[in-house]
Design an enzyme around this catalytic site. Structure first.
Site: not given
Ligand code: IFM
Length: 748
Positions: A601-602, A487
């Site tokens: 982020k991930q 994100e």
């Protein structure tokens, strides 16, 4: 088998963390691991599943019920309890093998030592019921007052949600008292009824070996009502070594449960009183015993991993909506109102496997929730000018989109920040399809397709089709202006994960159109009337072929996360971290520290490769793992398990292991992000728990299902010598046992 978590000593700053870590629940409600004397400032919550409320223009969020566990004691007119009183010892315990929370605290008083003990559980068989036992023991003769009742002044993030609060009280038979509160929510005026029956027992002279003496119970009793609380006050003169004990049976019902909810509540409590605490507790323990017999994952050689993984499963079990045929699970479970109690892609991509393999009825309820909220998804697609179904990024009941355009508050200016989770995280619709089709393929329960599942898939495919852009020179189809799982990079073109999931959605729609003749004639007629199936088939087949999917670079084998990702600043995580000015600042958005860098982020590309690993050579999987991992902040609890899984698929279980443990320990250890800007996002992390389970089952045991047949392949990390668990697949139960040398699946 007994798994106990214990905390000795007291630190008031840990109230929020312990609330999550020591949570108990039964799917209908979750009770934070808070002490009985706590009030809203210590984040007490009996969080109700699926009941939402909005006050003014604040965020809509789930409702916390009036707190009927509220209890404290007084000695010589002085209130005793934490955090304010001095104590000599304090211990809280969660027996997570049995869903039992307990505490024991001793206080020095002018009159002698006072020890408070409590135990509570949420009945697993009777989801509207909570039982609690609370006792006060005194070292010397003294008068104590036990105060217990219902506190309607509850913790809310965006409340207050409880209105028209009305209290009632009555005495039943000897030593038994009834209190109740009725309230209605602000927005939809949903009635809520909380009732307790408490029964007081005074035990004198409890030195070991002495029989309990039930003398005539001597005490003064009065009911005290204030605007927000109704309390029983029992004043008792206890001899040295005397003890008073209160058993509380608490019932919670809402108007959404039944039209006669108050009556139903009363009836269940009267029945509970007849059964008694001991019987109810035994039933509860037996429920858990059977549950673990079926669902425990046994790990040999690594006690810490076994405990952490089963603690994760404990959380998944306590939040499963067994009481409903159509309900999903919020991203923070039932640990409070964070993330607005909303359902995210977490459910389909991270939680579903556990329920699929252990309790397919729960999995069905999760899937049915999406079918029943299709209308909300259709409306959202229309709002943005697209066809089909665009599911809510943060979904509440009815598919209501809870995510706002300004979902994060900037820490520096205090102003709302424009975020694009709501309008650009289009991968949510594909996750819904992924969940539904995984459910169908695994259980072979085709009834969900008849009950609206086909429409869900077709509408999601329509949605992506209506978003496609055609690139003139090559004629390829692209998806622009999206936010992928990472994100921190907003409004990007051709996010690899999103495009691949859109292709998957087209493929599933095609599969369903081809298999339409197997559906009932009613469903066939309905969908034929609603959609021109042959035209759809042509469109979706074409879209699946032509959607642009980035391919691994010939030399590096890397897949670019989105167009232009390689042009971003290649910096280290430490460097990005060093730029942080405020501990709660948001890393993404226009000015976020990560936005112009390659720090993500991930797991993003890694998530896509994990899901579609069979399409790539192992070298591609490994090279992308090696490239993206050092660039991943793991700022979301969803991230580590994807790296763990992909490491297993690369044949590196030891590389997977720390990521597996990180997921399994997300709530045991804490330490996850609690703030996104000024938005509090603390709570439990079911997706990490589900991810740990996925790693054990898909990764370490190598379980896969293809066309109905199951395969297993050992991939155990060094510390684990043996792994075993049971799964239900296609209506059959299998026991899987994995050692370093072999993996076997036996039909049971
Ligand atoms: O769904 C996730 C998202 O991917 C990252 N932020 C938290 C959400 C809820 O867990």
């Amino acid at each position: 088998m007994e798994w106990i978590l214990t905390e000795n000593g007291y630190d008031s700053s840990l109230a929020a963390t312990h609330g999550n870590k020591y949570l108990i629940g039964n799917g209908y409600l979750g009770i934070r691991g808070a002490l009985e004397e706590y009030e809203k400032d210590q984040l007490v919550a009996i969080n109700l599943a699926g009941i939402y409320d909005q006050v003014g223009d604040q965020f809509r969020e789930p409702v916390n019920a009036p707190n009927a566990l509220y209890t404290f004691c007084e000695v010589a007119g002085e209130r005793i309890g934490l955090p304010n009183s001095e104590m000599v010892s304090h211990q809280i315990t969660l027996d997570f093998s049995h869903g039992l929370f307990s505490r024991k605290t001793s206080y020095p008083t002018k009159k002698g030592e006072v020890t408070v003990e409590s135990e509570r559980f949420c009945c697993m068989e009777q989801p509207h019921m909570i039982c609690m036992k609370y006792s006060i023991h005194v070292s010397e003769a003294m008068e104590v007052t036990l105060v217990s009742g219902i506190d309607a002044d509850v913790w809310d993030i965006n409340g207050p949600h409880l209105n028209k609060v009305k209290f009632a009280s009555s005495s039943k038979e000897e030593n038994t008292f009834e209190l109740s509160v009725h309230a209605v929510t602000t927005e939809k005026k949903v009635g809520l009824h909380v009732q307790e029956i408490s029964s007081l027992r005074i035990l004198e002279d409890i030195i070991p070996d002495c029989l309990e003496q039930r003398k005539k119970q001597q005490y003064n009793h009065e009911v005290v009502k204030s605007e927000q609380k109704v309390l029983n006050r029992f004043t008792i003169s206890l001899p040295a070594n005397g003890m008073v004990c209160l058993y509380k049976y608490i019932g919670i019902y809402t108007e959404k449960d039944s039209t006669s909810y108050e009556k139903d509540n009363k009836e269940q409590l009267n029945h509970a009183l007849l059964q008694g605490y001991g019987t109810l507790k035994n039933e509860h323990l037996e429920w858990w015993r059977k549950c673990w017999e079926k669902d425990m994952v046994v790990i040999e050689g690594d006690e810490a991993a076994m405990q952490a993984l089963n603690y994760s499963l404990y959380h998944l079990i306590t939040i499963a909506p067994r009481h409903s045929k159509s309900m999903s699970i919020p991203a923070r479970g039932l640990s409070g109102q964070t993330y607005k109690g909303a359902v995210f892609w977490d459910t389909e991509m991270f939680l579903l496997p556990f329920y699929l393999y252990t309790d397919p009825k729960v999995a069905r309820s999760l899937v049915k929730y999406r079918i029943d909220t299709l209308e909300g998804a259709r409306k959202k697609a229309k709002e943005y000018g697209y066809l089909g179904a665009f599911y809510a990024w943060e979904s509440q009941e009815g598919g209501h989109e809870a995510c706002s355009d300004y979902n994060v508050t900037d820490v520096f200016t205090g102003r709302p920040m424009r975020t694009f989770f709501r309008d650009k995280q289009i991968h949510i619709s594909a996750a819904v399809v992924y969940g539904l089709m995984t459910y169908v393929h695994t259980t072979r329960d085709y009834s969900v397709l008849e009950e609206g599942g086909v429409e869900v898939v077709l509408e999601c495919a329509q949605f992506y089709y209506s978003m496609l852009l055609q690139k003139v020179p090559f004629g390829q189809y692209e998806l622009h202006d999206v936010v992928g799982p990472d994100e921190y990079h907003e409004r990007v073109n051709n996010n690899f994960y999103t495009n691949r999931m859109a292709k998957y959605t087209f493929d599933m729609a095609v599969e369903l159109i081809y298999s339409a003749p197997k559906l009932s004639s009613d469903t066939q007629n309905k969908i034929a009337k609603q959609y021109g199936l042959s035209a759809l088939l042509t469109k979706f087949e074409e879209a699946s072929k032509r959607i642009f999917l980035k391919v691994p670079d010939k030399y590096t084998k890397l897949i670019e996360q989105f167009d232009g990702y390689y042009k971003l600043k290649d910096t280290s995580l430490e460097e990005v971290r060093s730029k942080i000015i405020h501990p709660k600042e948001y890393w993404g958005g226009a000015y976020g520290v990560a936005a112009d860098t390659k720090i993500i982020k991930q797991a993003d590309v890694v998530t896509a490769l994990t899901l579609f690993r069979d399409e790539y050579e192992q070298e591609v999987l490994q090279k992308n793992w090696d490239y993206y991992e050092p660039r991943t902040e793991h700022g979301s609890s969803l991230s580590a398990c994807m790296y763990a899984l992909l490491a297993c698929y690369c044949g590196n279980p030891d590389q997977a292991y720390p990521f597996f443990l990180k997921s399994a320990m997300a709530d045991l250890k804490g330490g996850g992000k609690e703030w996104a800007g000024l938005l509090y996002i603390g709570g439990t992390h079911p997706a990490a728990a589900g991810g740990a389970y996925m790693t054990a089952v898909y990764g370490f045991a190598g379980l896969s299902i293809k066309e109905g047949s199951i395969a297993v392949k050992p991939c155990l990390p060094s510390s684990i010598t043996k792994l075993s668990f049971s799964v239900q697949i296609g209506g059959k139960k299998y026991r899987i046992t994995v050692t370093k040398e072999e993996a076997v699946a036996v039909l049971i």
